[in-house]
Design a protein around this motif. Structure first.
Motif, PDB file in Angstrom:
ATOM      1  N   PRO A  12       0.782  -1.215   0.000  1.00 48.32           N
ATOM      2  CA  PRO A  12       0.000   0.000   0.000  1.00 48.32           C
ATOM      3  C   PRO A  12       0.831   1.291   0.000  1.00 48.32           C
ATOM      4  O   PRO A  12       0.388   2.303   0.539  1.00 48.32           O
ATOM      5  N   ASP A  13       1.982   1.299  -0.612  1.00 46.42           N
ATOM      6  CA  ASP A  13       2.803   2.515  -0.662  1.00 46.42           C
ATOM      7  C   ASP A  13       2.049   3.611  -1.411  1.00 46.42           C
ATOM      8  O   ASP A  13       1.686   3.450  -2.577  1.00 46.42           O
ATOM      9  N   ALA A  14       1.817   4.734  -0.733  1.00 43.70           N
ATOM     10  CA  ALA A  14       1.046   5.835  -1.322  1.00 43.70           C
ATOM     11  C   ALA A  14       1.664   6.354  -2.616  1.00 43.70           C
ATOM     12  O   ALA A  14       0.946   6.837  -3.502  1.00 43.70           O
ATOM     13  N   GLU A  15       2.975   6.256  -2.757  1.00 45.44           N
ATOM     14  CA  GLU A  15       3.635   6.729  -3.986  1.00 45.44           C
ATOM     15  C   GLU A  15       3.140   5.968  -5.213  1.00 45.44           C
ATOM     16  O   GLU A  15       3.088   6.522  -6.310  1.00 45.44           O
ATOM     17  N   LEU A  23      -0.248   8.901 -14.182  1.00 46.00           N
ATOM     18  CA  LEU A  23      -0.301   8.251 -15.495  1.00 46.00           C
ATOM     19  C   LEU A  23      -1.674   8.414 -16.147  1.00 46.00           C
ATOM     20  O   LEU A  23      -1.773   8.581 -17.364  1.00 46.00           O
ATOM     21  N   MET A  24      -2.704   8.362 -15.338  1.00 50.56           N
ATOM     22  CA  MET A  24      -4.059   8.496 -15.873  1.00 50.56           C
ATOM     23  C   MET A  24      -4.457   9.957 -16.068  1.00 50.56           C
ATOM     24  O   MET A  24      -5.485  10.233 -16.691  1.00 50.56           O
ATOM     25  N   GLU A  25      -3.660  10.855 -15.498  1.00 50.46           N
ATOM     26  CA  GLU A  25      -3.956  12.285 -15.551  1.00 50.46           C
ATOM     27  C   GLU A  25      -5.345  12.574 -14.999  1.00 50.46           C
ATOM     28  O   GLU A  25      -6.129  13.326 -15.588  1.00 50.46           O
ATOM     29  N   LEU A  26      -5.645  11.962 -13.856  1.00 51.38           N
ATOM     30  CA  LEU A  26      -6.934  12.132 -13.204  1.00 51.38           C
ATOM     31  C   LEU A  26      -6.734  12.456 -11.728  1.00 51.38           C
ATOM     32  O   LEU A  26      -5.785  11.953 -11.107  1.00 51.38           O
ATOM     33  N   PRO A  27      -7.655  13.229 -11.163  1.00 55.77           N
ATOM     34  CA  PRO A  27      -7.611  13.429  -9.714  1.00 55.77           C
ATOM     35  C   PRO A  27      -8.183  12.192  -9.032  1.00 55.77           C
ATOM     36  O   PRO A  27      -8.968  11.434  -9.632  1.00 55.77           O
ATOM     37  N   GLY A  28      -7.814  11.990  -7.791  1.00 56.25           N
ATOM     38  CA  GLY A  28      -8.321  10.844  -7.051  1.00 56.25           C
ATOM     39  C   GLY A  28      -9.833  10.784  -7.019  1.00 56.25           C
ATOM     40  O   GLY A  28     -10.428   9.702  -7.089  1.00 56.25           O
ATOM     41  N   PRO A  43      -4.393   4.341   1.721  1.00 60.52           N
ATOM     42  CA  PRO A  43      -3.582   5.294   0.956  1.00 60.52           C
ATOM     43  C   PRO A  43      -4.326   5.863  -0.255  1.00 60.52           C
ATOM     44  O   PRO A  43      -4.169   7.041  -0.587  1.00 60.52           O
ATOM     45  N   ALA A  44      -5.152   5.058  -0.879  1.00 58.01           N
ATOM     46  CA  ALA A  44      -5.953   5.539  -2.008  1.00 58.01           C
ATOM     47  C   ALA A  44      -7.013   6.515  -1.512  1.00 58.01           C
ATOM     48  O   ALA A  44      -7.230   7.566  -2.124  1.00 58.01           O
ATOM     49  N   GLU A  45      -7.654   6.186  -0.404  1.00 55.70           N
ATOM     50  CA  GLU A  45      -8.669   7.075   0.172  1.00 55.70           C
ATOM     51  C   GLU A  45      -8.072   8.433   0.518  1.00 55.70           C
ATOM     52  O   GLU A  45      -8.708   9.466   0.318  1.00 55.70           O
ATOM     53  N   ALA A  46      -6.841   8.427   1.023  1.00 54.80           N
ATOM     54  CA  ALA A  46      -6.173   9.679   1.397  1.00 54.80           C
ATOM     55  C   ALA A  46      -5.951  10.587   0.186  1.00 54.80           C
ATOM     56  O   ALA A  46      -5.817  11.800   0.331  1.00 54.80           O
ATOM     57  N   LEU A  47      -5.934   9.996  -1.006  1.00 55.76           N
ATOM     58  CA  LEU A  47      -5.761  10.755  -2.244  1.00 55.76           C
ATOM     59  C   LEU A  47      -7.111  11.120  -2.875  1.00 55.76           C
ATOM     60  O   LEU A  47      -7.160  11.634  -3.991  1.00 55.76           O
TER      61      LEU A  47
END
Length: 76
Positions: A12-15, A23-28, A43-47
């Protein structure tokens, strides 16, 4: 496509999540992440990514349909 080995990172590394959003050029907030391991979700939720813990296929599909507002199945 992101191959974590190429980035020398693992969930689950946030990086890793940040790299994928880049890469997707999208916001979380425009993304949904489905994983069967709970520790990979925060980590995904935090983004700003909406997350779904996949435990049961039918439940996972139902939650994806509700989240996306789309019908993904036909009587499955």
């Amino acid at each position: 496509m992101l191959i974590s080995e190429d980035y020398k990172l693992r969930k689950p590394d946030a990086e890793l999540y940040t790299a994928m959003l880049g890469l997707m050029e999208l916001p979380g907030e425009a993304c949904v992440f489905v994983d069967d391991t709970a520790r990979n979700l925060p980590p995904a939720e935090a983004l700003g990514v909406t997350t779904i813990l996949a435990k049961d296929p039918a439940d996972t599909i139902a939650r994806m349909e509700a989240t996306l507002g789309l019908r993904l199945t036909q009587g499955v």
